[in-house]
Design an enzyme around this catalytic site. Structure first.
Site, mmCIF file in Angstrom:
data_model
loop_
_atom_site.group_PDB
_atom_site.id
_atom_site.type_symbol
_atom_site.label_atom_id
_atom_site.label_comp_id
_atom_site.label_asym_id
_atom_site.label_seq_id
_atom_site.Cartn_x
_atom_site.Cartn_y
_atom_site.Cartn_z
ATOM 1 N N VAL A 279 0.799 -1.009 0.013
ATOM 2 C CA VAL A 279 0.064 -0.049 0.116
ATOM 3 C C VAL A 279 1.045 1.221 0.131
ATOM 4 O O VAL A 279 0.595 2.291 -0.631
ATOM 5 C CB VAL A 279 -1.171 -0.042 1.221
ATOM 6 C CG1 VAL A 279 -1.506 1.256 1.473
ATOM 7 C CG2 VAL A 279 -2.064 -1.162 1.083
ATOM 8 N N ALA A 280 1.989 1.213 0.712
ATOM 9 C CA ALA A 280 2.766 2.322 0.856
ATOM 10 C C ALA A 280 3.406 2.628 -0.300
ATOM 11 O O ALA A 280 3.736 4.044 -0.767
ATOM 12 C CB ALA A 280 3.745 2.076 2.227
ATOM 13 N N ILE A 282 3.394 1.802 -3.632
ATOM 14 C CA ILE A 282 2.432 2.281 -4.891
ATOM 15 C C ILE A 282 1.886 3.493 -4.910
ATOM 16 O O ILE A 282 1.236 4.034 -4.196
ATOM 17 C CB ILE A 282 1.486 1.236 -4.946
ATOM 18 C CG1 ILE A 282 2.118 -0.159 -5.177
ATOM 19 C CG2 ILE A 282 0.647 1.519 -6.615
ATOM 20 C CD1 ILE A 282 0.780 -1.295 -5.291
ATOM 21 N N ASP A 326 0.110 36.188 -35.992
ATOM 22 C CA ASP A 326 -0.239 37.040 -36.848
ATOM 23 C C ASP A 326 0.409 38.514 -36.330
ATOM 24 O O ASP A 326 0.910 38.619 -35.280
ATOM 25 C CB ASP A 326 -1.655 36.992 -36.964
ATOM 26 C CG ASP A 326 -2.636 37.345 -35.884
ATOM 27 O OD1 ASP A 326 -1.865 37.333 -34.676
ATOM 28 O OD2 ASP A 326 -3.790 37.190 -35.899
ATOM 29 N N ASN A 714 3.482 6.542 5.006
ATOM 30 C CA ASN A 714 2.940 6.733 3.893
ATOM 31 C C ASN A 714 1.808 8.106 3.727
ATOM 32 O O ASN A 714 2.121 8.852 3.003
ATOM 33 C CB ASN A 714 2.285 5.602 3.021
ATOM 34 C CG ASN A 714 1.715 5.798 1.874
ATOM 35 O OD1 ASN A 714 2.749 6.171 0.916
ATOM 36 N ND2 ASN A 714 0.594 5.411 1.657
ATOM 37 N N ASP A 718 4.204 11.729 2.800
ATOM 38 C CA ASP A 718 4.271 11.760 1.147
ATOM 39 C C ASP A 718 3.393 13.035 0.748
ATOM 40 O O ASP A 718 3.482 13.637 -0.154
ATOM 41 C CB ASP A 718 3.522 10.565 0.403
ATOM 42 C CG ASP A 718 4.829 9.405 0.421
ATOM 43 O OD1 ASP A 718 5.795 9.805 1.060
ATOM 44 O OD2 ASP A 718 4.325 8.539 0.073
HETATM 45 P P1 ATP Z 1 -2.501 40.132 -39.680
HETATM 46 O O1 ATP Z 1 -2.741 39.198 -40.916
HETATM 47 O O2 ATP Z 1 -1.094 40.159 -39.347
HETATM 48 O O3 ATP Z 1 -3.420 40.570 -38.688
HETATM 49 P P2 ATP Z 1 -3.445 42.392 -41.261
HETATM 50 O O4 ATP Z 1 -4.257 42.810 -40.173
HETATM 51 O O5 ATP Z 1 -2.889 43.754 -41.883
HETATM 52 O O6 ATP Z 1 -2.357 41.505 -40.834
HETATM 53 P P3 ATP Z 1 -5.296 41.694 -42.954
HETATM 54 O O7 ATP Z 1 -6.294 41.941 -42.186
HETATM 55 O O8 ATP Z 1 -5.527 40.298 -43.964
HETATM 56 O O9 ATP Z 1 -4.063 41.403 -42.392
HETATM 57 O O10 ATP Z 1 -5.222 42.792 -44.138
HETATM 58 C C1 ATP Z 1 -4.358 42.421 -45.230
HETATM 59 C C2 ATP Z 1 -4.637 43.790 -45.948
HETATM 60 O O11 ATP Z 1 -5.941 44.199 -46.306
HETATM 61 C C3 ATP Z 1 -3.875 45.172 -45.129
HETATM 62 O O12 ATP Z 1 -2.568 45.255 -45.580
HETATM 63 C C4 ATP Z 1 -4.780 46.471 -45.581
HETATM 64 O O13 ATP Z 1 -4.093 46.713 -46.807
HETATM 65 C C5 ATP Z 1 -6.034 45.760 -46.158
HETATM 66 N N1 ATP Z 1 -7.015 46.014 -45.113
HETATM 67 C C6 ATP Z 1 -7.104 45.606 -43.731
HETATM 68 N N2 ATP Z 1 -8.194 45.920 -43.405
HETATM 69 C C7 ATP Z 1 -8.783 46.484 -44.266
HETATM 70 C C8 ATP Z 1 -10.171 47.080 -44.348
HETATM 71 N N3 ATP Z 1 -11.043 47.009 -43.140
HETATM 72 N N4 ATP Z 1 -10.791 47.426 -45.153
HETATM 73 C C9 ATP Z 1 -9.871 47.564 -46.553
HETATM 74 N N5 ATP Z 1 -8.760 46.619 -46.661
HETATM 75 C C10 ATP Z 1 -8.210 46.557 -45.420
#
Ligand code: ATP
Length: 883
Positions: A279-280, A282, A326, A714, A718
């Site tokens: 017992v102790a 395990i 991202d 135990n 422990d």
């Molecule tokens: P991440 O992917 O790192 O978040 P991000 O936000 O720039 O980066 P997306 O949101 O995919 O990536 O945007 C890509 C591109 O789209 C941007 O570089 C910008 O030029 C354009 N974009 C971003 N937001 C808008 C929007 N609300 N309206 C129009 N174009 C946009």
């Protein structure tokens, strides 16, 4: 009997559910919550407390103890029998308490991850915990939302829903609000939405028809009744590990049993000693102590803004060696302000500090109009307080427009959106169509290359000229230059038209571009450096321009300074199936990817995993969910992430910050380290008990531990120190080591060597302590033989107690390490000492344990020899014989 809401008029449904277009009143909603209960799907029944308590009495160890108690009673050893029953009870209480604690932690964590739902009540929009949704509530749904109840659609705009959970259909279903025939199958009831599915596009209003277990998902859950709580790989490993130990222990116990018999010892006392020893020795409590440590770690992470949704994720975190992140919002602040503009006749700073506000240009006017109209964000002013709703980039554009004196609300009222092509990370543009004096006007904004590719003309102040390929190259180069400064760049265009086309984003007139600042978060460079030290590779995967990505990567230290590393553009990435081995290697070695689509994110995760990496991946959109699911640790953003992303991920960052990921990884490593610590501790303690008794038998020494003493050791030595080790804070080196290989056993060969060495040292010291007659004889003093057993008993316990300090990681100083600084370790030791001395002072307990009162000087022996064991082990650690 379910009512077929899909075959009824909307109004009939609404009135039959006692609701109206304004939603339920708050009072009525309260009442309904009482009637219908919480809107939750119970995955099978949760185990009742009685059941948990009952389970504490069904382990093989308890059966062994019951046999031992039975034997004692049969031979009229009443005190022993009762003492063993008390041991059974105490064991059960401790086991129950630990399981109960683990369950409580899990429940409070579950509450933290519960999603919200938007409902209309009393005509106002409320965001409420999804548990509080009741039948008759009006749900407001939009892209990215998880649907929290079954509901009949009342109105909708381009609503598409992914219903794979319910129907297995992998493509999103387009919804409607028409009446459908009564016999329509569930998969075709397109005017209904169901719990557990999610909105991929559009928005809708729907009235809740069923909640909780009455939903279609609830029905399935009832059928499946998936009651088995999921165990993590670590818990499984520990369970198999403990099982293996059972065999080893049983073998040793049998050896002791037969040796004892051969030596002519009494059968009954041999039987009870063997049982007590089994017992102790395990360590059956290992898996639950591990669960407790994991759950505890999760609560600690929650305090640091990281919600870990599954216990198993804590474990994986410790082994993560690649983080794909991202950029916007995770590495940067996501507080966006316009800083530069480029259009015919102008290229420069446009922040408030400059005199750019005097520029009189039709191009700038059109850009600002697009900023206001081709934009879904809202800034509400209520007295002094500002509420910003929507994409921070779009909010930034509204501030920019206001700084030029534009009245946003007025402009939007004059020219409301007639139709819209929403922004998506695939198309990277947004378009909107509005009424104008000459018919309609289209505005577009987006990634410069996307806007330029849809443009055929250029606005050159008051003149519209054609846009040649050379001109396009010129504007693309200008955008590259702005991006190179780390700015996010948006291109703008417009056109006037008389007719409404479905796809109106073509033949546009390019107006120019804006450069927007999104400053890197100040704490990120340090966090990135910490990851580098910890052997974790950071890969930035962004939708942004390669030049912006490069600049930010350099500033944050993702690229080492001075290094000319590549940024791979999404367009350069071949489909996964067409990649050669060499190309795969290049991709897995690259640290920055730009203009990447969500599908490419998924392929990158697959590739990295194929090369044996443990990948953490951040994401926020609906389209990110496959990559989040595929990653070993899917990390969703709590603020900016959609509900779907949060639902499929393993971890949610409440503050969206990269630094929190690093905190979580550090915590994951600490937890694993702690589990290793208490496993090592428990095993070496148990093994030393086993060795002491086995050797005493084999060598036929006159002093033995009684079965109850073994059980006492135990139970007392422990439990508390092991639990305290489970909550040790990390040491400095924890983020200086490379990640743990997840395939590696919890106890490696080196550790087995350490565990055996520890137990041997403790055993030798304990046996030396009882050979003390000889030293006393040398001094001319005679040791009272009655004390032999006492000294053995106490030395073993004290050696185990001080052994806790041997669990500090190698390399740290003896007085300056994480274990000695852990106040719980000290509390555990004090509490254990208190129990030991109470047992010594209280006569009945003392008698049951067969201990004698000793003169004070005899205490020097247990104290001295237990410290000797500590010193020897510390020396061995210093000499790196064990590590
Ligand atoms: P991440 O992917 O790192 O978040 P991000 O936000 O720039 O980066 P997306 O949101 O995919 O990536 O945007 C890509 C591109 O789209 C941007 O570089 C910008 O030029 C354009 N974009 C971003 N937001 C808008 C929007 N609300 N309206 C129009 N174009 C946009």
């Amino acid at each position: 009997m379910s009512v077929s809401y899909h075959s009824q008029e909307k109004d009939v449904v609404i009135s039959s559910l006692g609701s109206n277009e304004e939603g339920l009143s708050r009072k009525e909603a309260e009442k309904r919550k009482e009637i219908y209960g919480e809107n939750s799907i119970e995955k099978g029944e949760t185990e009742s407390l009685w059941k948990i308590a009952g389970r504490q009495f069904t382990s093989p160890m308890v059966f062994l103890l019951i046999i031992a108690a039975g034997l004692s009673f049969a031979f009229q050893e009443w005190a022993d029998g009762i003492a063993i029953l008390i041991v059974i009870l105490l064991n059960a209480v401790i086991g129950f308490y630990m399981e109960f604690q683990a369950r409580k932690s899990m429940e409070s964590l579950k509450k933290m991850v519960s999603l919200k739902a938007k409902v209309l009540r009393d005509g106002e929009v409320y965001e409420i915990p999804s548990l509080e949704v009741v039948p008759g509530d009006i749900l407001l749904l939009e892209a990215g939302d998880m649907i929290m109840a079954d509901a009949r659609i009342i109105s909708l705009k381009q609503l598409e829903v992914d219903e794979a959970v319910l129907t297995g259909e992998s493509l999103p279903v387009t919804k409607c609000d028409n009446i459908l025939p009564e016999d329509t199958t569930l998969a075709e009831r397109n005017n209904m939405v169901y719990r557990g599915t999610y909105v991929t596009r559009g928005n809708a209003k729907a009235i809740v028809t069923a909640t909780g277990m009455s939903t279609e998902l609830g029905n399935i859950a009832l059928l499946v009744k998936n009651a088995a709580p999921s165990t993590t790989p670590l818990e499984k490993k520990l369970t198999t590990f403990s099982q293996k130990l059972i065999y080893v222990t049983l073998f040793l116990v049998l050896v002791i049993f037969f040796t004892g018999l051969l030596q002519g010892k009494d059968l009954i006392s041999m039987l009870s000693t063997s049982i007590a020893l089994a017992v102790a020795a395990i360590p059956e409590g290992l898996p639950i102590v591990a669960t407790l440590a994991l759950a505890n770690g999760m609560l600690k992470m929650a305090k640091h803004n990281v919600i870990v949704k599954k216990l198993a994720a804590v474990e994986t975190l410790g082994g993560t060696n690649v983080i794909c992140t991202d950029k916007t919002g995770t590495l940067t602040e996501n507080k966006i302000t316009a800083s530069n503009a480029v259009f015919p006749g102008f290229d420069g700073d446009i922040t408030a500090s400059t005199n750019s506000h005097q520029i009189n240009s039709e191009n700038l006017n059109k850009i600002i109009e697009a900023c206001i109209l081709c934009n879904t964000a809202v800034i509400k002013k209520d007295g002094d307080s500002l509420t910003e709703i929507g994409d921070p980039l779009e909010v930034g554009l509204l501030h920019f427009a206001s700084s030029y004196g534009y009245d946003i609300n007025k402009k939007r009222k004059e020219q409301p959106i007639h139709s819209e092509i929403p922004f998506s990370s695939e198309t990277k543009v947004m378009g909107s169509l509005h009424p104008s004096s000459n018919g309609y006007i289209v505005f577009a904004k987006g990634a410069v290359e996307e806007v330029i590719s849809r443009s055929s003309r250029l606005l050159n102040n008051n003149e519209i000229v054609s846009l040649s390929d050379k001109d396009k190259q010129h504007w693309l180069a200008a955008s590259e230059k702005l991006s190179g400064q780390g700015l996010k760049v948006l291109g703008f265009a417009y056109k006037e038209t008389n007719e409404i086309e479905a796809d109106f984003l073509n033949d546009l007139i390019f107006t120019g571009m804006l450069g927007l600042i999104d400053p890197p978060r100040h704490d990120v460079p340090a966090a990135i450096q910490e990851c580098k030290n910890a052997g974790i590779k950071i890969i930035m995967i962004t939708g942004d321009h390669p030049a912006t990505a490069r600049n930010i990567a350099e500033r944050l230290g993702i690229f080492d300074s001075g290094e000319s590393e590549r940024v791979i553009h999404g367009k350069e990435m071949k489909e996964y199936a067409q990649l050669s081995e060499e190309e795969k290697t290049i991709l897995t070695e690259t640290r920055v990817f730009a203009r990447v689509s969500p599908e490419q994110k998924l392929e990158l995760v697959t590739l990295l995993q194929e090369k044996g990496n443990i990948v953490g991946m951040t994401g926020d959109g609906v389209n990110d969910s496959p990559a989040l699911k595929k990653a070993d640790i899917g990390i969703a953003m709590g603020e900016r992430g959609t509900q779907v992303a949060q639902e499929v991920s393993d971890m949610v960052l409440k503050d969206d910050s990269f630094t929190s990921i690093v905190v979580a990884i550090r915590e994951g490593r600490i937890i694993f380290e702690n589990i290793k610590k208490f496993v090592t501790y428990l095993l070496s303690c148990n093994l030393s008990e086993l060795f002491v008794v086995t050797l005493a038998f084999l060598l036929n020494l006159p002093y033995l531990l009684t079965p109850l003493q073994i059980l006492f050791i135990n139970l007392v030595t422990d439990v508390l120190p092991a639990l305290a080790l489970g909550v040790t804070s990390g040491n400095k080196q924890i983020m200086q080591r490379t990640p743990r290989d997840p395939g590696r056993a919890i106890i490696t060969k080196n550790q087995w060597i350490a565990i055996s060495t520890y137990s041997i040292v403790i055993t030798v010291c304990v046996l030396l302590s009882v050979s003390s007659d000889k030293y006393f004889a040398l001094l001319g003093v005679e040791l009272n033989e009655m004390y032999h057993n006492n000294i053995l008993f106490f030395t073993l316990m004290f050696s185990q107690l001080v052994h806790v300090f041997n669990m500090a990681s190698s390399g740290a100083g003896f007085l300056n390490n994480e274990v000695i600084k852990n106040k719980y370790v000290w509390l555990a030791i004090l509490a254990t000492l208190a129990i030991i001395f109470l047992a010594y002072l209280i006569k009945p307990i003392r008698e049951v344990l067969s201990i004698q009162l000793m003169e004070p000087e005899y205490w020097l022996l247990p104290f001295g020899f237990s410290f000797l064991s500590l010193i020897v082990i510390q020396l061995l650690k210093k000499l790196r014989v064990v590590r």
